[in-house]
Design a protein around this motif. Sequence first.
Motif, mmCIF file in Angstrom:
data_model
loop_
_atom_site.group_PDB
_atom_site.id
_atom_site.type_symbol
_atom_site.label_atom_id
_atom_site.label_comp_id
_atom_site.label_asym_id
_atom_site.label_seq_id
_atom_site.Cartn_x
_atom_site.Cartn_y
_atom_site.Cartn_z
ATOM 1 N N GLY A 1 6.489 1.873 -14.806
ATOM 2 C CA GLY A 1 7.036 3.054 -14.151
ATOM 3 C C GLY A 1 7.863 3.864 -15.126
ATOM 4 O O GLY A 1 7.634 3.833 -16.328
ATOM 5 N N GLU A 2 8.847 4.573 -14.580
ATOM 6 C CA GLU A 2 9.574 5.539 -15.399
ATOM 7 C C GLU A 2 10.313 4.888 -16.560
ATOM 8 O O GLU A 2 10.484 5.486 -17.604
ATOM 9 N N ALA B 1 2.853 0.813 -4.704
ATOM 10 C CA ALA B 1 1.629 1.190 -4.015
ATOM 11 C C ALA B 1 0.421 1.163 -4.944
ATOM 12 O O ALA B 1 -0.695 0.900 -4.500
ATOM 13 N N SER B 2 0.636 1.400 -6.235
ATOM 14 C CA SER B 2 -0.521 1.402 -7.133
ATOM 15 C C SER B 2 -1.094 -0.008 -7.273
ATOM 16 O O SER B 2 -2.284 -0.171 -7.498
ATOM 17 N N ASP C 1 -1.778 6.502 -19.581
ATOM 18 C CA ASP C 1 -1.873 7.956 -19.709
ATOM 19 C C ASP C 1 -0.502 8.617 -19.648
ATOM 20 O O ASP C 1 -0.241 9.599 -20.333
ATOM 21 N N ALA C 2 0.381 8.041 -18.798
ATOM 22 C CA ALA C 2 1.708 8.633 -18.685
ATOM 23 C C ALA C 2 2.517 8.432 -19.972
ATOM 24 O O ALA C 2 3.384 9.223 -20.297
ATOM 25 N N MET D 1 0.820 -1.211 0.000
ATOM 26 C CA MET D 1 0.000 0.000 0.000
ATOM 27 C C MET D 1 0.857 1.266 0.000
ATOM 28 O O MET D 1 0.373 2.368 -0.162
ATOM 29 N N LYS E 1 17.301 -0.174 -11.973
ATOM 30 C CA LYS E 1 17.336 1.275 -11.797
ATOM 31 C C LYS E 1 18.285 1.878 -12.810
ATOM 32 O O LYS E 1 19.473 1.980 -12.572
ATOM 33 N N SER E 2 17.781 2.207 -13.945
ATOM 34 C CA SER E 2 18.620 2.797 -14.972
ATOM 35 C C SER E 2 18.025 4.122 -15.365
ATOM 36 O O SER E 2 16.892 4.180 -15.833
ATOM 37 N N PRO E 3 18.741 5.201 -15.167
ATOM 38 C CA PRO E 3 18.104 6.486 -15.455
ATOM 39 C C PRO E 3 17.925 6.741 -16.941
ATOM 40 O O PRO E 3 17.081 7.515 -17.333
ATOM 41 N N GLY F 1 5.201 2.673 -0.911
ATOM 42 C CA GLY F 1 6.397 2.277 -1.641
ATOM 43 C C GLY F 1 6.153 2.212 -3.141
ATOM 44 O O GLY F 1 5.096 2.592 -3.626
ATOM 45 N N PRO F 2 7.159 1.734 -3.881
ATOM 46 C CA PRO F 2 7.103 1.824 -5.346
ATOM 47 C C PRO F 2 5.945 1.051 -5.983
ATOM 48 O O PRO F 2 5.566 1.317 -7.107
#
Lengths: 285, 391
Positions: free
Chosen positions: B228-229, B42-43, B263-264, B37, B202-204, B39-40
């Motif tokens: 995610g991103e 949570a959705s 949407d993102a 619920m 985790k790769s930007p 943290g990363p």
Amino acid sequence: MTVIFDGIASGMLLFLISVGLSVTLGLMNFVNLAHGAFAMLGGYIGVTLLNQAGVPFLAALPLAAVATALVGVLFERTLYRRLYGATHLDQVLFSIGLVFMSISAAHFFFGAQQQPLTLPDFLQGQINLPGLDIGIYRLFLVALGLVIAVGLQRMVSGTRFGAQLRASVDNPRAARGMGINVERIFTLTFALGTALAGLGGALGVEMLGLDPTFAVKYIVYFLIVVAVGGSGNIKGSLVASLILGIFDVAGKYYVPEIGAFVIYAVMVAMLIFRPQGLFGRAASR
Amino acid sequence: MEFRKHFALLAVAFGTSVLSLSAAAAEPLKIGMILPMSGPFASYGKQIEHGARLYLQEHNDTFAGRKVELIVKDDTGVAPEISKRAAQELVVKDKVHILAGFGLTPSAFAVAPLATQAKTPMVVMNAASSSITTKSDYVLRVSHTLPQITAPIASWALKNNIKKVFTLVADYGPGHDAETQFKKTFTAGGGEIVGEVRTPVKSPDLAPFLQKIKDVKPDAVFLFLPPGEQTVGFIKGFAERGLAKAGIRIIATGDLTEEDQLDAMGDNALGIINSLQYSEVHNSPENKAYTAAYYKAYPKDRPNYMSVSGYDGMQLIAKTLEKTGGDATGAKFMAAAKGMAWTSPRGPISIDPETRDIVQTIYVRKVEKVAGKLQNVEFDQVANFKDPGKQ
């Protein structure tokens, strides 16, 4: 060639979002792990302005920076100020606490999902040259990064404000004796650091995304840049970001199996040879 | 008139609820949900809880005459020790009859031994590693497995003249699973993998991988990234770098383009082909009712496959209790739940009596704009598809 360009752009993005930390951590000697939280705030302000208020992208950037700086000043006046004299451990604990609070706050207000961001048309797409594809947004980041680097470097080393700042950090008592308003200098510098964080955050949304964990997700990268560049040194941060960006991108392109590790290897190698960072001063205290 | 009708309805509703309460006279049924619920992830937790509560609400919090109490505990995402502690508390202190939820595989793995020990049914509502159902005889799954949603897109690619594929997956458990299953199905059917990359979780910046794909020029890239991103970044970069223009397509498991993420991604997501068990625009009366109820209850969110898993999890519990006459003891409940079949908002589904895993239709979809909204429009399907990971 494209790989090199991407590396430069990637490095410039690193620079843009971590230069604010060079200001607070490096110049003010405050271990501000909440830097990412301010960057995130800038990101959310930018995205909200764009999507809800319909502000154009280029106008949203400075607004995000200014708004973040205002919040930064508020925090500086109420909270940070009390910890200037505290140990680094206290500063770490305090700022990491802020990070967690910011994550919850972002989650409460914006939800866990990624925030959408659409760039204006003139920043989208690529310029295709023979053997070189240049993303327009990346080019924009590179140009902006250079402007900020030069501006900051000038300010720190060439202006009266910069001199007062360096004096205030190195010896606040003497600085006060000389008639410098140390509190004001610190507030202004902190505002500058958070403004840069906010700007970097807003610029980074396009490439890094934006969700409530932003505050903590990229903190390692900020810290690497400051460590490798040497604290308090704008030129150092810039060079370090570029080197790290280029190695990171090239590593992922040519040796994807160990791609994620390259950036750390470069950091370790550089710190072995220059423990103070590329352009760092030897510790004076 | 209007008022009197409402009053009458209200009186009837009140009357039946009192009746059913006295009829059951049993203690309330407690369901303990363990979900991320915060943290990363949570959705995930939010969507699953939404779905579960929606079903409860539609049934006046009553299953087979028994009042239902939902207790939700937060395990913050990938934190098996927290999931385990939460399960212990739920079983020992709250005395729950059924455990449910589980956003991610490590969480389900950590709790499975407890379900065996306590003989408590455990309804998995998202965690997607194939082997979860083998970890305890008390595990039931209503979501999907990764191989289950990966194999159909590989088969579709083979049928549609995609011969050379570059795979790009995140370097963690589910990514490896997706990669393995895709390669297995795709190469078995004569396809060729022309490149494969596992990206750091985790790769930007995904630019180097995108450039590599552009240089290799495959027919398509198979993508599995944690939502995610990175997914958003990849899709944006894909368009920006002109990979789509170079004729490269994106195929993926449908979690990539699920409704919470779409949407993102924006219009760059248009045209992505993917496979999953649920789409908001799935065309059936069950789904029309579901989405309408969902928007009424949660106007700010879009229903997605996780919310449907939460909904179906509750549905499974309710239907099983009806069969056992309200008895939720481990052995009886499990015996009744096996083979249970019903029509969910996602289409017809059933619980495989042997593996206790879900059997369902996997749809092949294409991202399109429907009434100004990005949606996964279904155009092909594999019906009654079992988890290929267990064959």
